[in-house]
Design an enzyme around this catalytic site. Sequence first.
Site, PDB file in Angstrom:
ATOM      1  N   GLN A   1      -3.486  -3.521   1.516  1.00 28.42           N
ATOM      2  CA  GLN A   1      -4.173  -2.750   0.207  1.00 28.42           C
ATOM      3  C   GLN A   1      -5.152  -3.765  -0.306  1.00 28.42           C
ATOM      4  O   GLN A   1      -4.982  -5.050  -0.453  1.00 28.42           O
ATOM      5  CB  GLN A   1      -3.250  -2.252  -0.709  1.00 28.42           C
ATOM      6  CG  GLN A   1      -2.193  -1.219  -0.229  1.00 28.42           C
ATOM      7  CD  GLN A   1      -3.106   0.118  -0.501  1.00 28.42           C
ATOM      8  OE1 GLN A   1      -4.459   0.146  -0.759  1.00 28.42           O
ATOM      9  NE2 GLN A   1      -2.333   1.140  -0.172  1.00 28.42           N
TER      10      GLN A   1
ATOM     11  N   TYR B   1       4.066   5.195   8.744  1.00 25.93           N
ATOM     12  CA  TYR B   1       2.766   4.435   8.510  1.00 25.93           C
ATOM     13  C   TYR B   1       3.152   3.068   7.663  1.00 25.93           C
ATOM     14  O   TYR B   1       2.469   2.737   6.789  1.00 25.93           O
ATOM     15  CB  TYR B   1       1.727   5.005   7.736  1.00 25.93           C
ATOM     16  CG  TYR B   1       1.498   6.725   8.334  1.00 25.93           C
ATOM     17  CD1 TYR B   1       0.723   6.702   9.105  1.00 25.93           C
ATOM     18  CD2 TYR B   1       2.321   7.654   7.979  1.00 25.93           C
ATOM     19  CE1 TYR B   1       0.361   8.370   9.573  1.00 25.93           C
ATOM     20  CE2 TYR B   1       1.948   9.025   8.057  1.00 25.93           C
ATOM     21  CZ  TYR B   1       1.093   9.150   9.078  1.00 25.93           C
ATOM     22  OH  TYR B   1       1.083  10.392   9.689  1.00 25.93           O
TER      23      TYR B   1
ATOM     24  N   CYS C   1      -4.534   8.695  -0.102  1.00 26.41           N
ATOM     25  CA  CYS C   1      -5.695   8.301  -0.586  1.00 26.41           C
ATOM     26  C   CYS C   1      -6.831   9.278  -0.328  1.00 26.41           C
ATOM     27  O   CYS C   1      -8.242   9.001  -0.405  1.00 26.41           O
ATOM     28  CB  CYS C   1      -6.177   7.008   0.478  1.00 26.41           C
ATOM     29  SG  CYS C   1      -6.223   7.343   2.249  1.00 26.41           S
TER      30      CYS C   1
END
Length: 453
Positions: free
Chosen positions: A285, A314, A410
């Site tokens: 991130q 993921y 996201c």
Amino acid sequence: MMQTPVKKNQEVKVTVSDLSYEGMGVAKVDGYPLFVDNALPGEEVLIHVTKANKNYGFAFVKQFYKESPDRVAVSNRVYAQTGIAPLQHLAYPAQLKFKQNQIEQLFKKSHLDIHVAPTLAAPMQTGYRNKAQIPVREVNGQLETGFYRRRSHTLIPIEDYYIQDPAIDQTVLVVRDLLRQYNVPAYDEAHNTGVIRNVMVRRGYYTHQTMVVLITRTRDLPHADEIVAGITAAIPEVSSIVLNMNPDATNVILGRRSRTLYGHDYLEDQLLGSTFRISATSFYQVNPRQTENLYKLAVDAAGLTGKEVVIDAYSGIGTISLTMARHAQHVYGVEVVPAAVADARVNAEINGIDNVTFELGKAEDVMQTWRENGLAADVLMVDPPRKGLAGDFIDAVGVMLPKKVVYVSCNPATLARDIALLQDFGYHAEETQPVDMFPQTTHVESVTVLTRG
């Protein structure tokens, strides 16, 4: 010949009624929508039409008659022109409201009755990014680093990127000047010639370790030894310099082959008390301080007591898996990128966490195998890319039927789509918590908990 209410190069006075998901003002002339650069809802403006397609057009503001109370002075128009900071002219509280509203509207469109909480503000609104991927091109006979003009491949030279860690900006300039000094040819996209395509820089927020990745079209970088020596002399925090080769005529930034020119093939940083090794091709991130808030929310949402079995689809380099493993009985992570799985296993080892298992493969395939082997999950954690969950993955959820799904998203559009599909398996959500991971941009992350029954 098609007829539109406005034509290219026409000037017209309009009132801006909305903000598009890309952060452009929306105005209508006889029902025909125009997307207006640098315009906010409620503003009365004279616009210049730059394009008039069949169903919509584009324009820019020529003159303001009435400005929005949410408008703020911009530090540099180039940030909007390149898409680096398309919302920089909108006051920060209004940016947060815009992001909450974005999710609300998409839920409404999908007939989802889910409460959307106010967006969680970021601790830093500028200078927060810990990673940069900067194109290198020749402009007016000189090698330049910068960013593309929106909707084009025309490079605008930039030295201060506004939303990146200023130390990264400085590193990019050092590399740029060394590439110029040793006359390294910049990549020519039109002909797939030249040498240096991109410069990628990552910097640990807590450790300050810095990784420089030089992405080339060719197998070798001319004057590599001198360039490495120049970078490390100018920036002592550099702990890793990697050469990544991408010979293909493609928009994909990183190639498949890398070799380390200096130091380690990874950098280290901390997140919520754990140390993480991050290799050049692994996902991490980009807003470290807000990531801690995001992951705390996700762990709290999972409601872990220490007795649960968790699957982290993921799983990347293990950032969420290792955070959750401290609160769960066992965490199973699955990831499709081999380098990330290797990083995740090392990260578990260096943090002394042994109640976690990482598997390489597609989440939907690995989950089916786990289910056949008798594994039952209490919590499924998903943090997919922008395209959301694959149809096969949603089918796999329907087979495994975990008690709870924690969805870190996201992209609100794919989130709404996926929630609607998961409802077919008896899942429902009561609230979504937006999190502002990318201030000054239109992107929004969120955390949603889905339970069965």
